[in-house]
Write an enzyme that holds these catalytic residues in place. Sequence first.
Site, PDB file in Angstrom:
ATOM      1  N   GLU A  71       0.825  -1.212   0.000  1.00 16.55           N
ATOM      2  CA  GLU A  71       0.000   0.000   0.000  1.00 16.55           C
ATOM      3  C   GLU A  71       0.854   1.254   0.000  1.00 16.55           C
ATOM      4  OE1 GLU A  71      -2.630   0.707   3.368  1.00 16.55           O
ATOM      5  OE2 GLU A  71      -3.738   2.162   2.166  1.00 16.55           O
ATOM      6  N   ASP A  91      -0.692  -4.948   3.151  1.00 18.87           N
ATOM      7  CA  ASP A  91      -1.206  -3.749   3.813  1.00 18.87           C
ATOM      8  C   ASP A  91      -0.569  -3.740   5.201  1.00 18.87           C
ATOM      9  OD1 ASP A  91      -2.521  -1.624   4.884  1.00 18.87           O
ATOM     10  OD2 ASP A  91      -4.458  -2.138   4.012  1.00 18.87           O
ATOM     11  N   ILE A  93      -0.656  -1.680   7.741  1.00 22.19           N
ATOM     12  CA  ILE A  93      -1.655  -1.438   8.789  1.00 22.19           C
ATOM     13  C   ILE A  93      -2.972  -1.192   8.076  1.00 22.19           C
ATOM     14  CG2 ILE A  93      -2.396  -0.012  10.731  1.00 22.19           C
ATOM     15  CD1 ILE A  93       0.466   0.664  11.345  1.00 22.19           C
ATOM     16  N   ASP A  94      -3.864  -2.158   8.117  1.00 24.68           N
ATOM     17  CA  ASP A  94      -5.195  -1.924   7.550  1.00 24.68           C
ATOM     18  C   ASP A  94      -6.086  -1.442   8.689  1.00 24.68           C
ATOM     19  OD1 ASP A  94      -7.018  -1.991   5.288  1.00 24.68           O
ATOM     20  OD2 ASP A  94      -8.117  -3.418   6.536  1.00 24.68           O
ATOM     21  N   THR A  96      -5.924   2.129   9.191  1.00 25.25           N
ATOM     22  CA  THR A  96      -4.993   3.156   9.691  1.00 25.25           C
ATOM     23  C   THR A  96      -5.736   4.214  10.516  1.00 25.25           C
ATOM     24  OG1 THR A  96      -3.530   2.796   7.814  1.00 25.25           O
ATOM     25  CG2 THR A  96      -3.235   4.850   8.992  1.00 25.25           C
ATOM     26  N   ASP A 220      -5.934  -4.511   0.586  1.00 23.23           N
ATOM     27  CA  ASP A 220      -7.009  -4.647   1.578  1.00 23.23           C
ATOM     28  C   ASP A 220      -7.685  -6.015   1.483  1.00 23.23           C
ATOM     29  OD1 ASP A 220      -7.021  -1.868   2.592  1.00 23.23           O
ATOM     30  OD2 ASP A 220      -7.806  -1.330   0.626  1.00 23.23           O
TER      31      ASP A 220
HETATM   32  C1  IPD Z   1      -8.745   1.320   4.570  1.00 19.92           C
HETATM   33  C2  IPD Z   1      -9.540   0.337   5.375  1.00 19.92           C
HETATM   34  C3  IPD Z   1     -10.982   0.807   5.497  1.00 19.92           C
HETATM   35  C4  IPD Z   1     -11.606   1.070   4.163  1.00 19.92           C
HETATM   36  C5  IPD Z   1     -10.763   2.024   3.354  1.00 19.92           C
HETATM   37  C6  IPD Z   1      -9.348   1.492   3.220  1.00 19.92           C
HETATM   38  P1  IPD Z   1      -6.152   1.518   5.164  1.00 19.92           P
HETATM   39  O1  IPD Z   1      -7.423   0.831   4.420  1.00 19.92           O
HETATM   40  O2  IPD Z   1      -9.521  -0.937   4.818  1.00 19.92           O
HETATM   41  O3  IPD Z   1     -11.722  -0.199   6.122  1.00 19.92           O
HETATM   42  O4  IPD Z   1     -12.887   1.592   4.350  1.00 19.92           O
HETATM   43  O5  IPD Z   1     -11.346   2.133   2.088  1.00 19.92           O
HETATM   44  O6  IPD Z   1      -8.590   2.422   2.493  1.00 19.92           O
HETATM   45  O7  IPD Z   1      -5.937   2.820   4.491  1.00 19.92           O
HETATM   46  O8  IPD Z   1      -6.502   1.688   6.594  1.00 19.92           O
HETATM   47  O9  IPD Z   1      -5.021   0.575   4.936  1.00 19.92           O
END
Ligand code: IPD
Length: 279
Positions: A71, A91, A93-94, A96, A220
């Site tokens: 990412e 990813d 940290i999913d 974030t 993700d």
């Molecule tokens: C996000 C998360 C979130 C989703 C966002 C993503 P990130 O990823 O998965 O649940 O709603 O669309 O971008 O940015 O925290 O790695």
Amino acid sequence: MDTAEIDRCFEVAVGLVKEAGQVVREAIKKQKKIEMKSSSVDLVTESDKAVEKLLIEGLSKAFPSHKFIGEESTADGAKCELTSDPTWIIDPIDGTMNFVHSLPYTCVSVGLWGGREALAGIIFNPVLDQMFTAKKGQGAYLNGERITVSGEKDLSKALVFAEMGTSHDPEKVKTVLANLTTLMPRVHGLRDCGSAAVSLASVAAGHGDSFFHYGLGPWDMAAGALLVWEAGGVVCGLEGGPFDLMRRRVLCASTPELAKEIASLLSQYQPTPDGDLSG
Ligand code: IPD
């Protein structure tokens, strides 16, 4: 890649993900250094960058010929391309936004794809100490215990994860709100846990029955999709057609019946493949 090779990749990755988890577990308690990416709500912290570096350095040392989609590397301009070659999709940290607020629904997500299919997936929430793992054809596990989807077919009894996402694109916001309005009176419960990977893992473990989102990156979904498949669930496109990791959208459900009904109710939105990477 044969089973022995997948097993080796998996073992190395689990070790690195545990190390990465330690970084996240410590950092979530502290003040974070936050930067904005595509918008004021599309965030990256020094921990996202540190964890992605740790994982890519460790994996490329063990598997020098493998490719990577990360990412934060993609946000920094690296090519985001899925070929048939073994590719680690990361990813760091999913969730974030949750991490920034110290909300413990956050995880490290690592998927290994090759020949355009998912081979291994690891999703680790180090705060709640939940390690979700799957290898192709070998089932899905939570902390070493086999997991399966709930098997729910009835929408009125289903707990559905419906992410609001981060993009403020007016068309996207309109679609999100329309879908919440459609689903709310029809489901048992609607949830937005703020991490797509945690939502996918939750469906795999039967802690919810469906998840859908339009605006995700492959990082993700790469590990979570395999978890749901290996737990016996359905992963498809938002219209109910085949799942495409690079198309930024996903619908998963515990049964084909549930997936079909939710797909038939959803207003559709297709984010651009490149450009604005906020979801
Ligand atoms: C996000 C998360 C979130 C989703 C966002 C993503 P990130 O990823 O998965 O649940 O709603 O669309 O971008 O940015 O925290 O790695």
